[in-house]
Design an enzyme around this catalytic site. Sequence first.
Site, PDB file in Angstrom:
ATOM      1  N   ASP A  96      -6.539  -3.085  -7.556  1.00  8.91           N
ATOM      2  CA  ASP A  96      -7.035  -3.615  -6.418  1.00  8.91           C
ATOM      3  C   ASP A  96      -7.364  -4.951  -6.490  1.00  8.91           C
ATOM      4  OD1 ASP A  96      -8.305  -2.346  -3.631  1.00  8.91           O
ATOM      5  OD2 ASP A  96      -9.445  -4.286  -4.470  1.00  8.91           O
ATOM      6  N   ARG A 129      -3.734   6.787   0.545  1.00  2.83           N
ATOM      7  CA  ARG A 129      -4.170   7.956   0.954  1.00  2.83           C
ATOM      8  C   ARG A 129      -3.274   8.773   2.022  1.00  2.83           C
ATOM      9  NH1 ARG A 129      -9.582   5.040   3.044  1.00  2.83           N
ATOM     10  NH2 ARG A 129      -8.007   3.361   3.246  1.00  2.83           N
ATOM     11  N   TYR A 149     -14.512 -12.270  -0.014  1.00  4.75           N
ATOM     12  CA  TYR A 149     -15.310 -11.225  -0.271  1.00  4.75           C
ATOM     13  C   TYR A 149     -16.537 -11.413  -1.268  1.00  4.75           C
ATOM     14  CZ  TYR A 149     -11.664  -7.672   1.525  1.00  4.75           C
ATOM     15  OH  TYR A 149     -10.944  -6.816   2.233  1.00  4.75           O
ATOM     16  N   ARG A 185       0.674  -1.007  -0.122  1.00  3.56           N
ATOM     17  CA  ARG A 185       0.079   0.134  -0.068  1.00  3.56           C
ATOM     18  C   ARG A 185       0.854   1.310  -0.129  1.00  3.56           C
ATOM     19  NH1 ARG A 185      -5.584  -0.511   1.134  1.00  3.56           N
ATOM     20  NH2 ARG A 185      -5.926  -2.427   0.668  1.00  3.56           N
ATOM     21  N   ARG A 198      -7.713  11.810  -5.542  1.00  2.00           N
ATOM     22  CA  ARG A 198      -9.018  11.411  -5.286  1.00  2.00           C
ATOM     23  C   ARG A 198     -10.203  12.465  -4.950  1.00  2.00           C
ATOM     24  NH1 ARG A 198     -12.416   8.593  -4.000  1.00  2.00           N
ATOM     25  NH2 ARG A 198     -12.214   7.488  -2.154  1.00  2.00           N
TER      26      ARG A 198
HETATM   27  O1  CP3 Z   1      -0.052   0.834  -3.209  1.00  2.00           O
HETATM   28  C1  CP3 Z   1      -0.528  -0.357  -3.271  1.00  2.00           C
HETATM   29  O2  CP3 Z   1      -0.226  -1.227  -2.455  1.00  2.00           O
HETATM   30  C2  CP3 Z   1      -1.057  -0.873  -4.681  1.00  2.00           C
HETATM   31  C3  CP3 Z   1      -2.406  -0.647  -4.795  1.00  2.00           C
HETATM   32  C4  CP3 Z   1      -3.403  -1.411  -3.706  1.00  2.00           C
HETATM   33  C5  CP3 Z   1      -4.836  -1.023  -3.646  1.00  2.00           C
HETATM   34  N1  CP3 Z   1      -5.421  -2.302  -2.982  1.00  2.00           N
HETATM   35  C6  CP3 Z   1      -5.291   0.133  -3.941  1.00  2.00           C
HETATM   36  C7  CP3 Z   1      -6.434   0.668  -2.965  1.00  2.00           C
HETATM   37  C8  CP3 Z   1      -3.092  -2.853  -3.534  1.00  2.00           C
HETATM   38  C9  CP3 Z   1      -1.846  -3.734  -3.395  1.00  2.00           C
HETATM   39  C10 CP3 Z   1      -4.390  -3.434  -2.990  1.00  2.00           C
HETATM   40  C11 CP3 Z   1      -4.736  -4.766  -2.502  1.00  2.00           C
HETATM   41  C12 CP3 Z   1      -5.925  -5.226  -1.597  1.00  2.00           C
HETATM   42  N2  CP3 Z   1      -7.288  -4.391  -1.773  1.00  2.00           N
HETATM   43  C13 CP3 Z   1      -5.935  -5.905  -0.583  1.00  2.00           C
HETATM   44  C14 CP3 Z   1      -4.664  -7.063  -0.097  1.00  2.00           C
HETATM   45  C15 CP3 Z   1      -3.916  -6.140   0.517  1.00  2.00           C
HETATM   46  C16 CP3 Z   1      -4.339  -5.786   2.144  1.00  2.00           C
HETATM   47  O3  CP3 Z   1      -4.215  -4.738   2.526  1.00  2.00           O
HETATM   48  O4  CP3 Z   1      -4.495  -6.842   2.819  1.00  2.00           O
HETATM   49  C17 CP3 Z   1      -7.445  -5.902  -0.018  1.00  2.00           C
HETATM   50  C18 CP3 Z   1      -7.842  -6.661   1.217  1.00  2.00           C
HETATM   51  C19 CP3 Z   1      -8.037  -5.170  -0.751  1.00  2.00           C
HETATM   52  C20 CP3 Z   1      -9.489  -4.534  -0.672  1.00  2.00           C
HETATM   53  C21 CP3 Z   1      -9.693  -3.377  -0.363  1.00  2.00           C
HETATM   54  N3  CP3 Z   1      -9.461  -2.111  -1.144  1.00  2.00           N
HETATM   55  C22 CP3 Z   1     -10.128  -2.595   0.893  1.00  2.00           C
HETATM   56  C23 CP3 Z   1     -10.664  -3.547   2.239  1.00  2.00           C
HETATM   57  C24 CP3 Z   1     -10.065  -1.271   0.591  1.00  2.00           C
HETATM   58  C25 CP3 Z   1     -10.860  -0.228   1.686  1.00  2.00           C
HETATM   59  C26 CP3 Z   1     -10.158  -0.073   2.936  1.00  2.00           C
HETATM   60  C27 CP3 Z   1      -8.814   0.605   2.610  1.00  2.00           C
HETATM   61  O5  CP3 Z   1      -7.889   0.216   3.100  1.00  2.00           O
HETATM   62  O6  CP3 Z   1      -9.130   1.806   2.211  1.00  2.00           O
HETATM   63  C28 CP3 Z   1      -9.655  -1.081  -0.705  1.00  2.00           C
HETATM   64  C29 CP3 Z   1      -9.638   0.118  -1.106  1.00  2.00           C
HETATM   65  C30 CP3 Z   1      -8.216   0.708  -1.774  1.00  2.00           C
HETATM   66  N4  CP3 Z   1      -7.426   0.036  -2.467  1.00  2.00           N
HETATM   67  C31 CP3 Z   1      -7.429   2.066  -1.578  1.00  2.00           C
HETATM   68  C32 CP3 Z   1      -6.344   1.808  -2.335  1.00  2.00           C
HETATM   69  C33 CP3 Z   1      -5.355   2.980  -2.346  1.00  2.00           C
HETATM   70  C34 CP3 Z   1      -8.191   2.981  -0.795  1.00  2.00           C
HETATM   71  C35 CP3 Z   1      -8.934   3.811  -1.477  1.00  2.00           C
HETATM   72  C36 CP3 Z   1      -9.269   5.253  -1.163  1.00  2.00           C
HETATM   73  O7  CP3 Z   1     -10.319   5.371  -0.703  1.00  2.00           O
HETATM   74  O8  CP3 Z   1      -8.955   6.211  -1.860  1.00  2.00           O
END
Ligand code: CP3
Length: 342
Positions: A70, A26, A146, A22, A35
């Site tokens: 994602d 944000r 999910y 990640r 965003r």
């Molecule tokens: O920088 C990076 O790592 C690359 C991008 C990336 C995202 N999601 C973008 C994202 C990666 C590798 C992921 C993987 C992901 N997504 C996982 C596995 C990794 C982990 O953290 O366990 C999971 C479980 C998800 C599912 C997911 N996506 C959730 C639960 C959420 C909401 C909660 C949160 O952390 O915001 C997302 C949204 C998400 N995916 C964001 C980003 C940058 C946040 C988005 C925003 O509101 O701008």
Amino acid sequence: MSRFLDACYRRPTDATPVWFMRQAGRYQPEYRALRAKYDLLTMLRTPEIAVQVTLLPKALGVDALILFADILLPLVPLGLGLRFVPGKGPLLERSLRTVDDIARLQPFPIEEGLGFVLETVRGVRAAEPDLPLIGFAGAPFTLASYALEGGGSRHYQRTKTLMYAHPDAWDRLMRVLTEVTAAYLQAQVQAGAQAVQVFDSWVGALSPAMYRRAVLPHLQRLFSRLADLRVPRIYFSTGTAGWLPDLRSLDVEVISVDWRVDLDRAWAQLGGPERVAIQGNLDPLALLAPRDVLREQVHEVLRRAGGRPGHIFNLGHGILPDTDPDQVRRVVDWVHEATLAV
Ligand code: CP3
């Protein structure tokens, strides 16, 4: 060659490579500015924006980039509908409710359903030829959770109920998701990704016996199918410290562990530096600690890695939104300074 790729293959490097799960997100003002203009799905689906976000962490001095995408994106072409609801996280419009829903699920052509991700991979490679790009996908269990729960979950009630009560339907679901994930990662590598990471973020909810019986065989097939790609394969999970020796049966170059286990102990249980590279495992909350405490925690991880080839410094899970980017930059510098061969 690259520090990151060399370390994946357990070759000696000039310094320990570091990147962060990640690392694009944000906690960065540049990400928040984008965003403010676009919703998350638009950003993920528009290659020009996704390329730009993937490149943001370059300013931190990291040794690898991870694709901005994602793990839930493949659930859209599978017909489940995906929305990101502010404050609630991801929500599926049509989660799998019955054994019939699972019977109807079909793999899809990757270029048709997820072509925009492949376009992003090509765009990042063209814009940044020097830093290796990591592609990724969700692991079958984590995706299944999910698909069944319809969003995040605390007890994984629907998932575990299916596993216990309808093992055949569970097996079919895991086979479809394994098939989609293998094809998706193959397509990412063909488009230019130089390593792949499989995220099994929630599999630690299972018992060791359940993991061995209902998850591990599918992961074994998944990684075997990726062997021909000749890029490093990374398996990431959390909460699996209770059964690390079982992960030895996976055909992977790197295992990523969380902070709930000492890195040296985890490495030994996985077979040691002779068998596999290790990635991790700083607690993401350490980034919110005072600077001196953070520094001490970084050094603790490095001490346990012991300078042995095959350590990739990372967190045990993703960066949290409240993190100060300066703290992240400091960690990169400290890891490089402390491990630089003189
Ligand atoms: O920088 C990076 O790592 C690359 C991008 C990336 C995202 N999601 C973008 C994202 C990666 C590798 C992921 C993987 C992901 N997504 C996982 C596995 C990794 C982990 O953290 O366990 C999971 C479980 C998800 C599912 C997911 N996506 C959730 C639960 C959420 C909401 C909660 C949160 O952390 O915001 C997302 C949204 C998400 N995916 C964001 C980003 C940058 C946040 C988005 C925003 O509101 O701008």
